[in-house]
Design a protein around this motif. Structure first.
Motif, mmCIF file in Angstrom:
data_model
loop_
_atom_site.group_PDB
_atom_site.id
_atom_site.type_symbol
_atom_site.label_atom_id
_atom_site.label_comp_id
_atom_site.label_asym_id
_atom_site.label_seq_id
_atom_site.Cartn_x
_atom_site.Cartn_y
_atom_site.Cartn_z
ATOM 1 N N CYS A 29 -31.784 25.830 -23.101
ATOM 2 C CA CYS A 29 -32.555 24.740 -22.502
ATOM 3 C C CYS A 29 -34.056 24.949 -22.699
ATOM 4 N N ASP A 33 -35.504 22.195 -25.252
ATOM 5 C CA ASP A 33 -36.276 21.178 -24.545
ATOM 6 C C ASP A 33 -37.714 21.585 -24.249
ATOM 7 N N LEU A 104 -29.294 22.972 -15.008
ATOM 8 C CA LEU A 104 -29.351 23.111 -16.466
ATOM 9 C C LEU A 104 -27.980 22.823 -17.060
ATOM 10 N N ARG A 110 -24.174 17.770 -23.071
ATOM 11 C CA ARG A 110 -24.920 16.714 -22.391
ATOM 12 C C ARG A 110 -24.284 15.342 -22.618
#
Length: 181
Positions: A29, A33, A104, A110
């Motif tokens: 993550c 991101d 998370l 996702r």
């Protein structure tokens, strides 16, 4: 593909064996991101695994409740897909307050509704422990900032220059939210 959400049990060897996977999602993550999530690059996996071992110890003491999402990958194998923590400060003057930490979800899992499932389970656990005021913060402008209002969280405000960007070390704002269950 099936998904299940469950409470991490610090005495369950199968759950404890997932701690490196917790670290791997944490790393993914941050790297995918560029999110603020406790650590800055260069990321050291062993340090992050140790950090998760400390969170597991907190869970054993009742200070935190870790909620995990398990989901099947494309080959049908169940894997850790995401998590969130309920931090329970447990003090006499704020017995109903708790903090939401580290929602998370692995980039590989996702867009399956796992964040919502994790938060619903977290809220269920919070209520079962008498903690009905939840508070959290997230990086301003992040995708997470858009999730929380959809789940009924109310924006409290924005604090500028709150945390270090993992991209360039600049200070980034954080948005604070709360929800009364």
């Amino acid at each position: 593909m099936t998904s299940t959400v469950t409470v991490f049990a610090p005495t369950n060897p199968t759950h404890v064996a997932l701690l490196p996977s917790f670290a791997d999602i944490h790393i993914a993550c941050i790297e995918t991101d560029d999110m603020i999530a406790t650590f800055t690059p260069p990321l050291k996996r062993d340090v992050i695994i140790d950090w998760w071992k400390e969170r597991a110890a907190d869970a054993a003491e009742g200070k935190r409740i870790i909620i995990m999402a398990l989901a099947e990958d494309s080959a049908g194998r169940e894997q850790l897909a995401g998590y969130v923590m309920l931090y329970r400060p447990l003090n006499e003057v704020e017995p109903t307050r708790a903090g939401v930490e580290k929602l998370l979800v692995s980039p590989n899992f996702r867009r399956r509704g796992l964040a919502r499932m994790l938060m619903e389970k977290l809220e269920e656990e919070a209520k079962s422990h008498g903690q009905t005021l939840l508070m959290l913060d997230t990086e301003t402008g992040s995708p997470a900032e858009m999730i929380y209002p959809k789940l009924g969280y109310i924006q409290l405000g924005i604090v500028p220059k709150f945390g270090l960007s993992p991209v360039d070390g600049s200070l980034i704002a954080a948005t604070f939210f709360w929800k009364q269950l």
